[in-house]
Design an enzyme around this catalytic site. Structure first.
Site, PDB file in Angstrom:
ATOM      1  N   LYS A  25      -2.375  -2.047  -3.145  1.00 59.13           N
ATOM      2  CA  LYS A  25      -3.231  -1.616  -2.840  1.00 59.13           C
ATOM      3  C   LYS A  25      -2.875   0.313  -3.337  1.00 59.13           C
ATOM      4  CE  LYS A  25      -6.298  -0.525   1.819  1.00 59.13           C
ATOM      5  NZ  LYS A  25      -6.484  -1.278   3.234  1.00 59.13           N
TER       6      LYS A  25
ATOM      7  N   GLU B  79       0.892  -0.950   0.456  1.00 56.03           N
ATOM      8  CA  GLU B  79       0.038   0.153  -0.225  1.00 56.03           C
ATOM      9  C   GLU B  79       1.019   1.076  -0.017  1.00 56.03           C
ATOM     10  OE1 GLU B  79      -2.433   0.003   3.156  1.00 56.03           O
ATOM     11  OE2 GLU B  79      -3.150   2.073   2.684  1.00 56.03           O
TER      12      GLU B  79
END
Lengths: 349, 363
Positions: free
Chosen positions: A230, A188
């Site tokens: 992500k 992420e």
């Protein structure tokens, strides 16, 4: 760069790839229920509920004990450490509740951001110390994937070359360690929406950041087929005066991803950042309709955008549990498939 | 990394992207006819022909006078500088002959390899000096795409980190300059098949090299949609004792590309390296039939693998010209089928058994 040294066996690769595929199976996304204690404090404060362990357990119980049909929309749930060892009202451990629904259990493993000296307030993320041992334990305790969040921001001087390189590197180290322990790493690299920059600027920065991330993953010999990404959607800054349509957001987002994310990555699960539930769903819907070839699954990994309504409906009161669960289930269904699908489903019954 | 400065206008991007798409239209690939004078010497020596400008002209004429059958097989022809300014026997410029059939003209713009001191026989490629001006001139003279070849090799110590980064960087500089002039850059980071390394080793090296290439492209702000990649297929070294099936070659190749080449790249046109004509077609066919998702077109940019038979049939004799041209057309058609996964093979490919590709987790 000359010789390959084994990192994963074919069996290990297969296991990782299968887990990743299960999480982003058609129609499914991720519930990010991994808010740290501090972050939960902010959420609970909004509905005037005290931030104690029981209340945190209660709210997670509300989400996890929702109707089993939730597994049609949710492929994975990200836990915070504390929650992994808490129990439902039924007495069952939360990971078991989730697994019983056929949903994959994940765990946030980073230990928050740390300042990068000499930069304009930029950060890296810590948590690598002893990570291998922690991952091994989490795998024993029922987890099959992990999450690690890095943060970058856009301003006149940011993100700097250091911030980009350092965060990409730490994400790659984390990913490599996870895979050694049978956990699929969700990578992420969040670029915050704070600022008045326009859509193009965000797209440009996103492309630079993601190019660096995937170069680092290559350098660290990470098995891409056993990872998930992500990222932020590509959006204008919060204070940008120009308004963009979901179609513009979608086109900018998909273009940036096509230029940087190899096809070997099985799925991309967008974070919602500061978007409202509605905004996040509309944007994701538009993303899945962009007329450009998209070789990865494009789905959600939402925290607030799945939980806000449920939280508001709950208000900390047991009597509101059913209503809150209803709100949560609706958001989960709508997030990926959009309103048309939902009305279609509702009209059938 | 903070601010974007304009590199290309929307119109320039559109032109580049459309050109790239046209070169790799369905069923089409590239004829690499850009052998340098030195390379042509080797080719002509093999058939006992003297390496003169006239002989080189006559040889290229054999290829360029192929009939309309190649129009649906060849999307672009890469020229060597000298050839760009040559004519047919009838005085028709080669560039015109090619463009009139709707085939795009490209030009090799690099100036060959030079050694990297302190490495074990590794090289970079020169040609950046005045490249911008040369591109502008080539565009005027009818070229709409370009090619630049870098070379890496596999050995105990190679490719070194320096060789990888230096070649990736020079490819990105070249690409950036081309695009400023509306010329689509074909990016060629060739990893030679020399050596006894196995398939896995080649795959590993290919992944590392391509990851570096695309990071450099990003750093140099190259517009990927307006570019093409010309990589080696992933194969074992020439002296490797293990034999691999076309399906294994295909799986290793496609896996490496999927891990490194962004979906935005419009097309991948493989070089044939030292492969025979048939081998190259069979491999290309297997690649296109491999059961992994392919976000880019996968086609050919062949030199020897399109020309070997034609060259042998010609042997420098005018009376062999038609037969030679026919040989070229045959390979062009074979590769047109191969890049669509429809090639059923020449003499040795025969059977229609289901080909097994195996599990991608082993790669």
């Amino acid at each position: 760069m000359t010789h390959q040294f084994p990192s994963l066996s074919p069996e290990q690769k297969k296991e990782l790839s299968n887990i990743a595929q299960r999480i982003v199976a058609p129609g499914k996304g991720i519930l990010a229920a991994d808010e740290s204690t501090g972050t939960m404090g902010k959420r609970l404060q909004k509905i005037n509920v005290e931030n104690n362990e029981e209340n945190r357990r209660c709210f997670r119980d509300l989400l996890f004990s929702s109707d089993a049909s939730i597994s049609n929309c949710v492929g994975g749930v990200i836990f915070f450490h504390e929650t992994l060892y808490q129990k439902a009202d039924s007495g069952k451990l939360f990971p078991q509740v989730i697994k019983d629904k056929g949903i994959v259990v994940g765990i946030k493993v980073d230990k928050g951001t740390a300042g990068l000296n000499g930069t304009d307030g930029e950060t890296t993320t810590q948590g690598l110390d002893g990570l291998s041992e922690r991952c091994a334990q989490y795998k024993k305790d029922g987890c099959d994937f992990a999450k690690w969040r890095c943060v970058l921001k856009i301003s006149d001087g940011c993100p700097s070359a250091l911030a980009i390189a350092e965060n990409a590197n730490v994400l790659a180290r984390y990913a490599s360690i996870c895979q050694q322990n049978g956990l699929v790493p969700i990578v992420e690299p969040e670029i915050l929406p704070d600022g008045n920059h326009d859509l193009q600027r965000c797209q440009y920065v996103t492309e630079k950041v993601l190019a660096a991330v995937y170069k680092a993953l290559s350098d660290h010999h990470v098995y891409l087929e056993g990872t998930l990404l992500k990222p932020n959607m590509v959006t204008a800054g919060h204070s940008c005066t120009t308004k963009y349509t979901p179609q513009q957001v979608a086109m900018a987002t998909v273009t940036a991803l096509r230029r940087t994310v190899p096809a070997a990555v099985p799925g991309i699960c967008f974070l919602s950042g500061g978007q409202s539930e509605e905004e996040a769903s509309l944007n994701l819907n538009a993303i899945n309709q962009v007329p450009l070839h998209r070789p990865w699954k494009l789905t959600f990994s939402y925290g607030r955008a799945l939980q806000a309504s449920a939280l508001a409906a709950w208000q900390g009161k047991a009597a509101n549990k059913a209503a809150a669960q209803e709100a949560f289930c609706t958001r989960a269904k709508v997030s990926l498939r959009g309103h048309e699908w939902l009305s279609l489903m509702m009209n059938r019954h | 990394m903070t601010h974007q400065f304009t590199t290309l206008s929307e119109a320039q991007k559109r032109e580049l992207h459309e050109t790239a798409l046209r070169i790799v239209s369905p069923g089409k690939g590239i004829l690499a006819a850009d052998e340098s004078v030195g390379s042509m010497a080797k080719r002509l020596a093999q058939v006992g022909v003297e390496n003169t400008e006239e002989n080189r002209r006559q040889y290229r004429q054999i290829l360029f006078s192929a009939d309309d059958r190649i129009n649906s097989c060849i999307g672009g022809v890469i020229f060597f500088h000298e050839t760009l300014y040559q004519h047919s026997d009838n005085g028709v410029p080669f560039v015109k002959m090619i463009r009139d059939r709707g085939i795009l003209v490209g030009v090799k713009v690099d100036k060959g390899v030079v050694p990297l001191a302190g490495t074990c026989g590794e090289t970079t490629t020169q040609g950046l000096d005045g490249l911008s001006e040369r591109c502008a001139q080539y565009k005027k003279d009818g070229a709409i795409f370009a090619k630049w070849r870098c070379v890496l090799k596999i050995s105990e110590t190679n490719p070194s980190r320096l060789a990888i980064t230096e070649n990736a960087n020079v490819l990105a500089r070249y690409s950036s300059i081309c695009q400023q002039h509306g010329i689509v850059p074909i990016i060629e980071p060739e990893i030679l098949p020399d050596g006894d390394h196995d398939l896995k080793r080649c795959q590993y090296v290919t992944e590392k090299v391509l990851a570096a290439v695309y990071k450099a492209m990003s750093d140099h702000h190259v517009y990927l949609e307006g570019s093409l990649l010309k990589p080696n297929m992933v194969t074992p070294g020439h002296s490797c004792p293990t034999k691999y099936s076309p399906e294994e070659v295909a799986m290793a190749t496609l896996t490496a590309l999927r891990r490194t080449v962004p979906p935005a790249v419009t097309g991948v046109a493989f070089l044939s390296g030292g492969q025979s004509e048939e081998e190259a077609s069979v491999h290309l066919n297997a690649i296109n039939n491999c059961p992994l998702a392919k976000p880019w077109v996968l086609t050919f940019s062949f030199g020897r693998a399109l020309q070997a038979s034609a060259l042998r049939a010609w042997r420098g004799h005018k009376e062999n010209e038609k037969v030679a041209t026919e040989q070229f057309i045959k390979r062009a058609e074979a590769n047109s089928l191969a890049c669509q996964g429809k090639y059923t093979g020449g003499d040795n490919y025969g059977d229609a058994n289901q080909r097994t590709y195996g599990s991608c987790h082993a790669y």
